[in-house]
Design a protein around this motif. Structure first.
Motif, PDB file in Angstrom:
ATOM      1  N   LEU A 138       1.384  -7.534   6.548  1.00  0.00           N
ATOM      2  CA  LEU A 138       1.886  -8.397   7.610  1.00  0.00           C
ATOM      3  C   LEU A 138       3.144  -8.639   7.681  1.00  0.00           C
ATOM      4  CD1 LEU A 138      -1.129 -11.017   7.711  1.00  0.00           C
ATOM      5  CD2 LEU A 138      -0.987  -8.700   8.669  1.00  0.00           C
ATOM      6  N   ALA A 139       3.798  -8.774   9.039  1.00  0.00           N
ATOM      7  CA  ALA A 139       5.279  -9.191   9.185  1.00  0.00           C
ATOM      8  C   ALA A 139       5.584 -10.016  10.297  1.00  0.00           C
ATOM      9  CB  ALA A 139       5.983  -7.602   9.271  1.00  0.00           C
ATOM     10  N   THR A 174      -3.183  -8.916   0.567  1.00  0.00           N
ATOM     11  CA  THR A 174      -2.293  -9.227   1.762  1.00  0.00           C
ATOM     12  C   THR A 174      -0.752  -9.538   1.400  1.00  0.00           C
ATOM     13  OG1 THR A 174      -4.141  -9.377   3.090  1.00  0.00           O
ATOM     14  CG2 THR A 174      -1.947 -10.043   4.117  1.00  0.00           C
ATOM     15  N   LEU A 175       0.253  -8.582   1.808  1.00  0.00           N
ATOM     16  CA  LEU A 175       1.638  -8.774   1.439  1.00  0.00           C
ATOM     17  C   LEU A 175       1.788  -9.492   3.117  1.00  0.00           C
ATOM     18  CD1 LEU A 175       4.408  -8.776   0.245  1.00  0.00           C
ATOM     19  CD2 LEU A 175       4.347  -6.278   1.174  1.00  0.00           C
ATOM     20  N   GLY A 176       2.700 -10.715   3.043  1.00  0.00           N
ATOM     21  CA  GLY A 176       3.392 -10.887   4.371  1.00  0.00           C
ATOM     22  C   GLY A 176       4.871 -11.000   4.232  1.00  0.00           C
ATOM     23  N   GLY A 219       1.193   1.086   9.897  1.00  0.00           N
ATOM     24  CA  GLY A 219       0.584   0.452   8.894  1.00  0.00           C
ATOM     25  C   GLY A 219       0.864  -0.929   8.744  1.00  0.00           C
ATOM     26  N   VAL A 220       1.867  -1.651   9.459  1.00  0.00           N
ATOM     27  CA  VAL A 220       2.209  -2.687   9.250  1.00  0.00           C
ATOM     28  C   VAL A 220       1.855  -3.322  10.301  1.00  0.00           C
ATOM     29  CG1 VAL A 220       4.326  -4.404   9.032  1.00  0.00           C
ATOM     30  CG2 VAL A 220       4.268  -2.312   7.932  1.00  0.00           C
ATOM     31  N   ALA A 273       7.916  -3.185   2.738  1.00  0.00           N
ATOM     32  CA  ALA A 273       6.613  -2.640   3.424  1.00  0.00           C
ATOM     33  C   ALA A 273       6.143  -1.496   2.963  1.00  0.00           C
ATOM     34  CB  ALA A 273       6.693  -2.792   4.911  1.00  0.00           C
ATOM     35  N   THR A 274       7.029  -0.401   2.870  1.00  0.00           N
ATOM     36  CA  THR A 274       6.816   0.812   2.491  1.00  0.00           C
ATOM     37  C   THR A 274       6.017   0.724   0.989  1.00  0.00           C
ATOM     38  OG1 THR A 274       8.414   1.946   3.922  1.00  0.00           O
ATOM     39  CG2 THR A 274       7.524   3.238   2.133  1.00  0.00           C
TER      40      THR A 274
END
Length: 315
Positions: free
Chosen positions: A174-175, A149-151, A186-187, A163-164
């Motif tokens: 996640l953002a 998971t990328l925040g 997708g975000v 994000a891309t």
């Protein structure tokens, strides 16, 4: 250069500007402040030349500088971070403040990912070990990002590009962005607290404000997933630096990649220099061949737009 020049003066707080930007500024006498101008240097140049515009590349612009430049109409940032400009002082003096928003988005997003990958794969550390004669194949394990998971803290032009890339790596993205009304496909938009808890990688892409200064403090790091990676290509003031050193030493964080610092240039000696799991770069995320041109042209265009608008209003 003579102070009797008939053209209005534009001051650049650096030693250079992209030729494409200079071509746009033919109606101005462009004065360069030098490679690393001090506040006193800029004040002296403002007092001498009385510029109508300042393009800010290095250093800060405060009320003292504005008052020395009696004819100042616009302060234009060579980039997107206008926290280096005293916006309240500018507003009180009727001086416009503009940013070249998005001009370096690709460069910064790419550098953020360079730091993420370097942290996940221990690139600098393995390189140093190899040069010292070691072969760590039997003992080293890197972090695989696929499925992790990328925040992203901030979902502007840079955050969206980051994000891309994260989605392309197969990550869950996640953002947190209080100003974002929607997120790219997708975000998932989430709260800041939930982002800290869920993310394997946290990457900062938000502006620095009085409200979020040192938002990454001991309490925040206590919420992080054990072994998470933190990357900052935004502003150093977002992080409580002693708290980060503690989080890295305790193992709460696996690694950090930093391109910005609370005080710049980073003071030396600095505690970060003795921490093996920090990767450092000197705030060059937005400095690429293309971004240099794009930021220069964007800053020049903002100057021209403000001057033209004010000329029309005065006519």
């Amino acid at each position: 250069m003579s102070t009797t020049a008939t053209k209005p003066v534009l001051l650049v707080t650096a030693a250079d500007l992209a030729p494409q930007a200079l071509d746009m500024l033919g109606d101005f006498e462009v004065v360069f402040a030098g490679k690393q101008p001090t506040e006193d240097d800029i004040v002296a140049l403002c007092a001498r030349y009385k510029p109508v515009a300042i393009i800010v590349r290095y250093g800060k612009v405060n009320a003292r500088i504005m008052d020395a430049a009696g004819n100042l109409q616009v302060i234009s940032k060579h980039g997107s971070g206008i926290d280096v400009i005293d916006q309240d002082a500018a507003a009180a003096r009727g001086i416009a403040v503009r940013a070249a928003a998005g001009a370096n988005a690709a460069a910064v997003a790419e550098h953020a990912w360079a730091l993420i990958l370097a942290c996940a794969k221990s690139v600098p550390q393995l390189d140093a070990r190899m040069r010292a004669g070691h072969w760590d194949k039997a003992t080293h394990k890197s972090i695989e990002l696929d499925g992790r998971t990328l925040g992203l803290v901030g979902l502007g032009a840079i955050g969206r590009r980051a994000a891309t890339i994260g989605l392309a790596f197969g990550m869950n993205v996640l953002a947190f962005d209080p100003y974002a009304k929607e997120a790219p496909a997708g975000v998932k938009l989430t709260s800041l607290g939930e982002l800290y808890v869920q993310s394997d990688v946290v990457s900062l892409h938000c502006p620095l404000t009085p409200e979020n200064r040192k938002m990454l403090n001991r309490d925040a790091f206590d919420c992080f997933k054990p072994g998470a990676i933190l990357v900052n290509t935004a502003r150093g003031g977002l992080i409580d630096e002693p708290a980060l050193v503690e989080a890295l030493a305790s193992g709460r964080l696996r690694a950090a990649g930093l391109d910005s610092f609370d005080v710049e240039p980073m003071t030396t000696p600095h505690p970060f220099q003795g921490v093996a799991n920090i990767i450092l770069s000197p705030h060059i995320g937005g400095v690429s061949d293309a971004a240099y041109v794009n930021m220069g042209k964007g800053a020049a265009a903002n100057v021209l737009a403000v001057i033209e608008e004010r000329s029309r209003t005065a006519a």
